[in-house]
Motif scaffolding. Structure first.
Motif, short mmCIF file in Angstrom:
data_model
loop_
_atom_site.label_atom_id
_atom_site.label_comp_id
_atom_site.label_asym_id
_atom_site.label_seq_id
_atom_site.Cartn_x
_atom_site.Cartn_y
_atom_site.Cartn_z
N MET A 108 0.74 -1.27 -0.09
CA MET A 108 -0.08 0.05 0.14
C MET A 108 0.94 1.25 0.15
O MET A 108 1.99 1.17 0.58
CB MET A 108 -1.01 0.24 1.13
CG MET A 108 -2.12 -0.37 0.95
SD MET A 108 -3.37 0.23 2.44
CE MET A 108 -3.12 -1.09 3.60
N SER A 109 0.42 2.22 -0.72
CA SER A 109 1.04 3.61 -0.77
C SER A 109 0.99 4.32 0.49
O SER A 109 0.14 4.01 1.35
CB SER A 109 0.81 4.35 -1.85
OG SER A 109 -0.66 4.79 -1.77
N THR A 110 1.85 5.04 0.81
CA THR A 110 1.77 5.85 1.95
C THR A 110 0.46 6.71 2.34
O THR A 110 -0.25 6.44 3.48
CB THR A 110 2.91 6.92 2.12
OG1 THR A 110 4.14 6.11 2.15
CG2 THR A 110 2.74 7.78 3.64
N PRO A 111 -0.21 7.57 1.24
CA PRO A 111 -1.35 8.03 1.29
C PRO A 111 -2.54 6.87 1.52
O PRO A 111 -3.19 7.19 2.40
CB PRO A 111 -1.69 8.71 0.01
CG PRO A 111 -0.42 8.65 -0.84
CD PRO A 111 0.70 7.89 -0.05
N GLU A 112 -2.37 6.04 1.05
CA GLU A 112 -3.20 4.66 1.21
C GLU A 112 -3.23 4.28 2.81
O GLU A 112 -4.34 3.91 3.19
CB GLU A 112 -3.04 3.62 0.44
CG GLU A 112 -3.54 3.43 -1.09
CD GLU A 112 -5.37 3.68 -0.83
OE1 GLU A 112 -5.82 2.57 -0.11
OE2 GLU A 112 -5.73 4.51 -1.26
N ARG A 113 -2.19 4.29 3.31
CA ARG A 113 -1.70 3.62 4.48
C ARG A 113 -2.63 4.71 5.60
O ARG A 113 -3.20 4.31 6.57
CB ARG A 113 -0.32 3.10 4.93
CG ARG A 113 0.03 2.03 4.18
CD ARG A 113 1.21 1.51 4.99
NE ARG A 113 2.20 2.32 5.48
CZ ARG A 113 3.34 2.87 4.74
NH1 ARG A 113 3.16 2.42 3.49
NH2 ARG A 113 4.25 3.65 5.04
N LEU A 114 -2.39 5.79 5.04
CA LEU A 114 -2.72 6.86 6.05
C LEU A 114 -4.51 6.89 6.16
O LEU A 114 -4.92 7.14 7.12
CB LEU A 114 -2.17 8.32 5.67
CG LEU A 114 -0.77 8.54 5.88
CD1 LEU A 114 -0.17 9.75 5.09
CD2 LEU A 114 -0.35 8.89 7.25
#
Lengths: 187, 187
Positions: free
Chosen positions: A1-7
């Motif tokens: 998962m990309s960082t914005p997704e994880r956030l």
């Protein structure tokens, strides 16, 4: 998962577990395993990140509801299927619950996806009740918008009763009570 | 008002405005105009003070409900009066709202007065429905406990709809929908 997704996913979880007031940016960063810099690179701050999280949760709720309401069966059967669909009752509704969060209700931008989703649900149910009236399944005197509001309120309030008592039984009782009142007369 | 009284009243206000998670001991002390020492002289801490505040709010809710449910009229009329009584809809229910507070639900002592009050209300309404069945006002097939759960859920969920839309109209619609379904058939 990309960082914005994880956030976004971490924020969704924390909003459900802790509410908006109880969700700190620090807790989101810890759960997402992200640094403060990367959060501010992708989002303007907590309200912006929460808005993305709430929008996604609202979209999921709508898709789930439409899956049942747009399914097979008579209008009564589709409303019944909606009310009886399997739910994690003690966790409550991730969208409706936000209305009890003072900071969400006070912020028009954060409240908007909550209002839109519950408004869509009420309009969708009202249309189904009107369809049932045309088919003679419901009495001509019932008002589709009022029945729709009662259906959505019973679900949202059912969560309150279940969480108060620590048992899903209270949710089930309220739903069965409403369905008994709503059932076509010739059954 | 005595210091413990001021502390309890300030906590009640803050619980309603900010929720349990969002109410800090510091905010309570500031609003009550009391010092930390005096709080710990009278209460063991935030949970103990919150318990006193929740108990008092729950008692008031019960007295208000009983004022209508124990009033004049047929069973249907008393349920109607309960559903239509004047409410500060956009503020929500000070008791029911606590069920969306994760720390209240996780703490058996804090949840107990919420559970007891909503449980009392459901039992009281169930008795009235049974009375209505005996009088022929409601169909013999309806289940008092289920109808009672639907009535309380409609009120609690009506607050959710009203707060989502920022207008009491959604609460009123749900209540009217339930009343139309519940109305004696020979009306």
């Amino acid at each position: 998962m990309s960082t914005p997704e994880r956030l976004i996913e971490s924020t969704r979880e924390l909003l459900w577990e802790r509410g908006y007031v109880g969700t700190s940016p620090k807790a989101v960063l810890e759960r997402a395993g992200a640094g403060q810099g990367s959060m501010y690179h992708h989002f303007k701050g907590k309200p912006d990140l929460a808005l993305a999280a709430i929008r996604r949760t609202a979209e999921e709720m709508r898709t789930t509801a439409e899956g049942v309401l747009g399914g097979p069966g008579t209008p009564y059967e589709r409303i019944e299927a909606y009310l009886l669909r399997e739910r994690d009752v003690l966790r409550g509704c991730p969208v409706g619950r936000l209305t009890m969060d003072p900071e969400v209700v006070a912020d028009d931008a954060l409240r908007a996806p909550v209002d839109e989703t519950l408004g869509w649900l009420r309009a969708r149910l009202a249309g189904i009740v009107e369809e049932g009236k045309e088919r003679g399944e419901f009495a001509p005197s019932v008002n589709g918008e009022e029945i729709a509001a009662a259906v959505v309120a019973t679900v949202q309030g059912g969560y309150v009763l279940a969480r108060a008592s620590g048992s899903p039984a209270a949710f089930d009782a309220g739903v069965r009570g409403l369905l008994a009142l709503l059932a076509p007369r010739d059954r």
